[in-house]
Design a protein around this motif. Structure first.
Motif, PDB file in Angstrom:
ATOM      1  N   MET A 163       0.763  -1.076   0.084  1.00  0.00           N
ATOM      2  CA  MET A 163      -0.071   0.110  -0.007  1.00  0.00           C
ATOM      3  C   MET A 163       0.794   1.354  -0.065  1.00  0.00           C
ATOM      4  O   MET A 163       1.643   1.392   0.776  1.00  0.00           O
ATOM      5  CB  MET A 163      -0.915   0.047   1.178  1.00  0.00           C
ATOM      6  N   THR A 164       0.615   2.062  -0.967  1.00  0.00           N
ATOM      7  CA  THR A 164       1.354   3.467  -1.029  1.00  0.00           C
ATOM      8  C   THR A 164       1.154   4.235   0.271  1.00  0.00           C
ATOM      9  O   THR A 164      -0.086   4.520   0.537  1.00  0.00           O
ATOM     10  CB  THR A 164       1.034   4.163  -2.143  1.00  0.00           C
ATOM     11  N   PRO A 165       2.344   4.681   0.830  1.00  0.00           N
ATOM     12  CA  PRO A 165       1.767   5.367   2.418  1.00  0.00           C
ATOM     13  C   PRO A 165       1.420   6.743   1.720  1.00  0.00           C
ATOM     14  O   PRO A 165       1.860   7.420   0.648  1.00  0.00           O
ATOM     15  CB  PRO A 165       3.220   5.448   2.925  1.00  0.00           C
ATOM     16  N   ALA A 166       0.775   7.378   2.511  1.00  0.00           N
ATOM     17  CA  ALA A 166       0.382   8.822   2.559  1.00  0.00           C
ATOM     18  C   ALA A 166       1.420   9.662   2.480  1.00  0.00           C
ATOM     19  O   ALA A 166       1.435  10.610   1.434  1.00  0.00           O
ATOM     20  CB  ALA A 166      -0.850   9.274   3.409  1.00  0.00           C
ATOM     21  N   LEU A 167       2.198   9.677   3.411  1.00  0.00           N
ATOM     22  CA  LEU A 167       3.722  10.287   3.650  1.00  0.00           C
ATOM     23  C   LEU A 167       4.689   9.424   3.694  1.00  0.00           C
ATOM     24  O   LEU A 167       4.574   8.537   4.626  1.00  0.00           O
ATOM     25  CB  LEU A 167       3.347  11.431   4.462  1.00  0.00           C
ATOM     26  N   ALA A 168       5.645   9.330   2.912  1.00  0.00           N
ATOM     27  CA  ALA A 168       7.178   8.573   3.367  1.00  0.00           C
ATOM     28  C   ALA A 168       8.136   9.407   3.489  1.00  0.00           C
ATOM     29  O   ALA A 168       8.498  10.209   2.538  1.00  0.00           O
ATOM     30  CB  ALA A 168       7.069   7.576   2.209  1.00  0.00           C
ATOM     31  N   ILE A 169       8.845   9.434   4.680  1.00  0.00           N
ATOM     32  CA  ILE A 169       9.970  10.325   4.895  1.00  0.00           C
ATOM     33  C   ILE A 169      11.175   9.180   4.784  1.00  0.00           C
ATOM     34  O   ILE A 169      11.148   8.049   5.600  1.00  0.00           O
ATOM     35  CB  ILE A 169       9.943  10.820   6.212  1.00  0.00           C
ATOM     36  N   ARG A 170      12.171   9.299   4.052  1.00  0.00           N
ATOM     37  CA  ARG A 170      13.148   8.389   4.064  1.00  0.00           C
ATOM     38  C   ARG A 170      14.614   9.020   4.131  1.00  0.00           C
ATOM     39  O   ARG A 170      14.996   9.835   3.266  1.00  0.00           O
ATOM     40  CB  ARG A 170      13.070   7.507   2.669  1.00  0.00           C
ATOM     41  N   ASN A 171      15.184   8.885   5.188  1.00  0.00           N
ATOM     42  CA  ASN A 171      16.551   9.179   5.607  1.00  0.00           C
ATOM     43  C   ASN A 171      16.574  10.705   5.401  1.00  0.00           C
ATOM     44  O   ASN A 171      17.765  11.019   4.809  1.00  0.00           O
ATOM     45  CB  ASN A 171      17.412   8.457   4.826  1.00  0.00           C
ATOM     46  N   VAL A 172      15.850  11.468   6.024  1.00  0.00           N
ATOM     47  CA  VAL A 172      15.941  12.858   5.673  1.00  0.00           C
ATOM     48  C   VAL A 172      16.842  13.590   7.018  1.00  0.00           C
ATOM     49  O   VAL A 172      16.735  13.412   8.002  1.00  0.00           O
ATOM     50  CB  VAL A 172      14.524  13.352   5.655  1.00  0.00           C
ATOM     51  N   SER A 173      17.942  14.239   6.338  1.00  0.00           N
ATOM     52  CA  SER A 173      18.759  14.876   7.248  1.00  0.00           C
ATOM     53  C   SER A 173      18.742  16.572   6.669  1.00  0.00           C
ATOM     54  O   SER A 173      18.515  16.756   5.627  1.00  0.00           O
ATOM     55  CB  SER A 173      20.185  14.512   6.918  1.00  0.00           C
ATOM     56  N   HIS A 174      18.760  17.466   7.679  1.00  0.00           N
ATOM     57  CA  HIS A 174      18.710  19.010   7.159  1.00  0.00           C
ATOM     58  C   HIS A 174      19.662  19.615   8.267  1.00  0.00           C
ATOM     59  O   HIS A 174      19.451  19.340   9.309  1.00  0.00           O
ATOM     60  CB  HIS A 174      17.281  19.384   7.238  1.00  0.00           C
ATOM     61  N   ALA A 175      20.460  20.444   7.830  1.00  0.00           N
ATOM     62  CA  ALA A 175      21.148  21.494   8.655  1.00  0.00           C
ATOM     63  C   ALA A 175      21.046  22.921   8.371  1.00  0.00           C
ATOM     64  O   ALA A 175      21.027  23.240   7.202  1.00  0.00           O
ATOM     65  CB  ALA A 175      22.748  20.930   8.440  1.00  0.00           C
ATOM     66  N   TYR A 176      21.081  23.618   9.063  1.00  0.00           N
ATOM     67  CA  TYR A 176      21.304  25.156   9.119  1.00  0.00           C
ATOM     68  C   TYR A 176      22.500  25.461   9.503  1.00  0.00           C
ATOM     69  O   TYR A 176      22.951  25.838  10.582  1.00  0.00           O
ATOM     70  CB  TYR A 176      20.184  25.869  10.127  1.00  0.00           C
ATOM     71  N   GLY A 177      23.399  25.683   8.396  1.00  0.00           N
ATOM     72  CA  GLY A 177      25.013  25.835   8.934  1.00  0.00           C
ATOM     73  C   GLY A 177      25.503  24.631   9.370  1.00  0.00           C
ATOM     74  O   GLY A 177      25.283  23.298   9.032  1.00  0.00           O
ATOM     75  N   ALA A 178      26.108  24.882  10.650  1.00  0.00           N
ATOM     76  CA  ALA A 178      26.613  23.765  11.371  1.00  0.00           C
ATOM     77  C   ALA A 178      25.678  23.005  11.992  1.00  0.00           C
ATOM     78  O   ALA A 178      25.854  21.795  12.455  1.00  0.00           O
ATOM     79  CB  ALA A 178      27.907  24.213  12.307  1.00  0.00           C
ATOM     80  N   ARG A 179      24.354  23.744  12.434  1.00  0.00           N
ATOM     81  CA  ARG A 179      23.389  23.052  13.469  1.00  0.00           C
ATOM     82  C   ARG A 179      22.621  22.194  12.528  1.00  0.00           C
ATOM     83  O   ARG A 179      22.027  22.342  11.751  1.00  0.00           O
ATOM     84  CB  ARG A 179      22.749  24.195  14.006  1.00  0.00           C
ATOM     85  N   LYS A 180      22.620  20.776  13.164  1.00  0.00           N
ATOM     86  CA  LYS A 180      21.826  19.901  12.509  1.00  0.00           C
ATOM     87  C   LYS A 180      20.449  19.719  13.025  1.00  0.00           C
ATOM     88  O   LYS A 180      20.384  19.651  14.211  1.00  0.00           O
ATOM     89  CB  LYS A 180      22.719  18.236  12.791  1.00  0.00           C
ATOM     90  N   ALA A 181      19.584  20.047  12.284  1.00  0.00           N
ATOM     91  CA  ALA A 181      17.987  20.128  12.548  1.00  0.00           C
ATOM     92  C   ALA A 181      17.317  18.950  12.466  1.00  0.00           C
ATOM     93  O   ALA A 181      16.518  18.549  13.451  1.00  0.00           O
ATOM     94  CB  ALA A 181      17.503  21.268  11.846  1.00  0.00           C
ATOM     95  N   LEU A 182      17.908  18.153  11.501  1.00  0.00           N
ATOM     96  CA  LEU A 182      17.032  16.785  11.345  1.00  0.00           C
ATOM     97  C   LEU A 182      18.339  15.628  11.068  1.00  0.00           C
ATOM     98  O   LEU A 182      19.211  16.110  10.365  1.00  0.00           O
ATOM     99  CB  LEU A 182      16.255  16.876  10.250  1.00  0.00           C
ATOM    100  N   ASP A 183      18.352  14.564  11.684  1.00  0.00           N
ATOM    101  CA  ASP A 183      19.485  13.694  11.262  1.00  0.00           C
ATOM    102  C   ASP A 183      18.974  12.281  11.019  1.00  0.00           C
ATOM    103  O   ASP A 183      18.349  11.391  11.870  1.00  0.00           O
ATOM    104  CB  ASP A 183      20.193  13.496  12.826  1.00  0.00           C
TER     105      ASP A 183
END
Lengths: 248, 286
Positions: free
Chosen positions: A1-21
């Motif tokens: 079944m296709t998920p409504a939302l699929a988040i896969r290995n998402v990382s995000h940083a603002y400069g040096a600060r890692k907001a999502l790992d």
């Protein structure tokens, strides 16, 4: 079944600060998923990435199989959003706000009016259609925002701390409205909050702490696995253990 | 039946998974313009101040300076003109300058308050959404200019023939577009509302004063060649000149070319700045 939302290995940083790992989880269709985290856990960053305010540095986000970066049009059609900040135009009437939103989805004013009336009736605000948004209470504004987010009939609804600043009754009403929509319309819902008492036993819970997804299970499963008395206790244990690990 | 085969509650157009029909694009554009119009009607003080500002310049500043500042015969004028007549095109452009910066301010405000985000989560292409917003802003600014011209008419500021009102329209559209695109670009660069006052000082005043709005450039050249070159590269000078000539049913070709180039550059930069993958928004956090 296709998920409504699929988040896969998402990382995000603002400069040096890692907001999502390296965050991964899914929201199945017809489910109520709670994104639980303290302020600054990364919830708003995740919402910004899903809504395409900016692009994730790493990882993939799909809405019903449509990648938000590669097929944004198709992905965003399936998405309704209630932002943390109030986004109604206070100078306009409730119905004018709805018609404007519908236009942003290519729905003409006549059809928008029809859908708007139905959506307001569901939200218990049918008689407020021609009042200025400014005249509504906080809880009513939130209900209009939900009605608005569903006007283009998306199958995934995101809500970013929607109950902040509401009184107990308005909070309960809002929660009941959204849970009802999950049942009736088989909507996939991602509900971000830091309020433990908004979680039901059968909800899927994603515990987000310092940018990491520490647990992704049903609430009652997390409680059992942690040997905790309730989800609040379990949250403290999960996040406490993560911090101990970090300081060790 | 798998999920992918399940009927969609609101059918996608046959033209493809991402496509909207031309009619839907039109609905979106008119929705954005309609909202901007409604907001404008509700903010009467904004309309009044947009009118009062150039009128103060016209009635007080120009009246005071008409004896001091003589204007020789320069194109497009074929006779000596009163100072009021000379600065009128500059004031028309000033209305658009303020309007462009004000809509930029409202975009920063909207971004902080979240309204801009409701626009940006629309499934229409982002360039189209930003373009619609820009178009709406330009339409409002043109409305303001014509309201100003109506009052100025009674002050004997009018084109040589009535056609001038019509020929000024494309010039106003282009200058409004340039100033709106600049405002949009600035709105993406400004982190917070508090930083805005500084930008106003560094953008509005230098742009207005270092231009041909208040004095012809030959006068500037006489007093400072350096300032003259600044005025020459200032896009606002070319907006003023394009409007000045168009009001007299003539085309200032150089200004048209320069203005078109600036407009394209600002537009492209603004669209890139709002692009999620490249944009400036990413650096700031949500």
């Amino acid at each position: 079944m296709t998920p409504a939302l699929a988040i896969r290995n998402v990382s995000h940083a603002y400069g040096a600060r890692k907001a999502l790992d390296d965050v991964s989880f899914c929201v199945p269709p017809g489910s109520f998923t709670v994104l639980l985290g303290l302020n600054g856990a990364g919830k708003s960053t995740l919402f910004s990435l899903i809504t395409r305010l900016y692009a994730a540095r790493h990882g993939e986000i799909d809405i019903f199989g449509h990648n938000v970066m590669r097929a944004p049009g198709a992905a965003l059609r399936e998405l309704g959003v209630v932002f943390q900040a109030r986004t109604l135009d206070l100078e306009l009437t409730v119905m004018q706000n709805l018609i404007y939103h519908a236009a942003l989805h290519g729905i003409g004013p006549i059809e928008a009016h029809r859908r708007g009336q139905a959506a307001l009736a569901r939200a218990g605000l049918a008689d407020r259609a021609h009042d200025k948004a400014r005249a509504l209470s906080g809880g009513q504004m939130r209900r209009v925002e939900i009605a608005r987010a569903l006007l283009h009939e998306p199958r995934l609804l995101l809500l970013d701390e929607p109950t902040v600043g509401l009184d107990i009754k308005a909070r309960a009403d809002l929660l009941a409205l959204v849970r009802g929509l999950v049942q009736e319309k088989s909507l996939g819902v991602l509900w971000a909050t830091h309020l433990i008492d908004e979680i039901a036993d059968d909800d899927q819970v994603v515990i987000l702490h310092q940018g990491k997804a520490l647990a992704t299970e049903r609430a009652k499963t997390i409680v059992t696995e942690q040997g905790a008395a309730n989800i609040g206790d379990a949250f403290t244990r999960v996040t406490g253990a993560a911090e101990e690990k970090l300081s060790a | 039946m798998t999920d992918a085969e399940a009927p969609h509650p609101y059918p996608l157009p046959a033209s493809g998974e991402r496509g909207f029909s031309a009619r839907q694009y039109f609905i979106c554009l008119s929705g954005v313009v309609w909202r901007e119009g409604l907001r404008f009607l509700h903010q009467r003080e904004r309309f009044v101040s947009a009118l009062v500002r150039p009128l103060v310049w016209l009635f007080i500043f120009a009246a005071g300076f008409r004896q001091v500042l003589g204007v020789s015969i320069i194109p497009p004028y074929e006779t000596y003109v009163l100072y009021e007549v000379y600065i009128a095109p500059g004031l028309m452009a000033m209305i658009q300058l303020f309007n462009g910066m004000q809509s930029s301010l409202s975009m920063v405000y909207d971004r902080e308050m979240g309204n801009m985000r409701t626009l940006l989560v629309s499934p229409f292409p982002r360039w189209f959404l930003l373009g619609s917003k820009l178009f709406a802003g330009v339409a409002v600014s043109i409305l303001q200019v014509y309201a100003f011209l109506l009052i100025a008419y009674f002050w004997e500021i009018e084109p040589p023939t009535t056609w001038g009102y019509l020929t000024a329209l494309p010039a106003l559209a282009l200058s409004g577009l340039m100033l709106g695109a600049l405002g949009m670009l600035l709105s993406s660069l400004i982190k917070q509302l508090e930083n805005f006052a500084g930008v106003m000082n560094f953008v509005i005043f230098p742009m207005f004063f270092a231009s041909s709005a208040l004095y012809p450039l030959w006068r500037v050249k006489e007093s400072s060649p350096w300032l003259y070159y600044v005025c020459e590269v200032n896009p606002f000078t070319h907006a003023v000149e394009l409007i000045r000539f168009a009001f007299y049913e003539k085309v200032a070709w150089t200004s048209l070319a320069v203005l078109a180039a600036y407009t394209s550059a600002f537009l492209i930069a603004a669209i890139l700045a709002y692009d999620p993958a490249r944009g400036m928004l990413m650096r700031k956090g949500g």
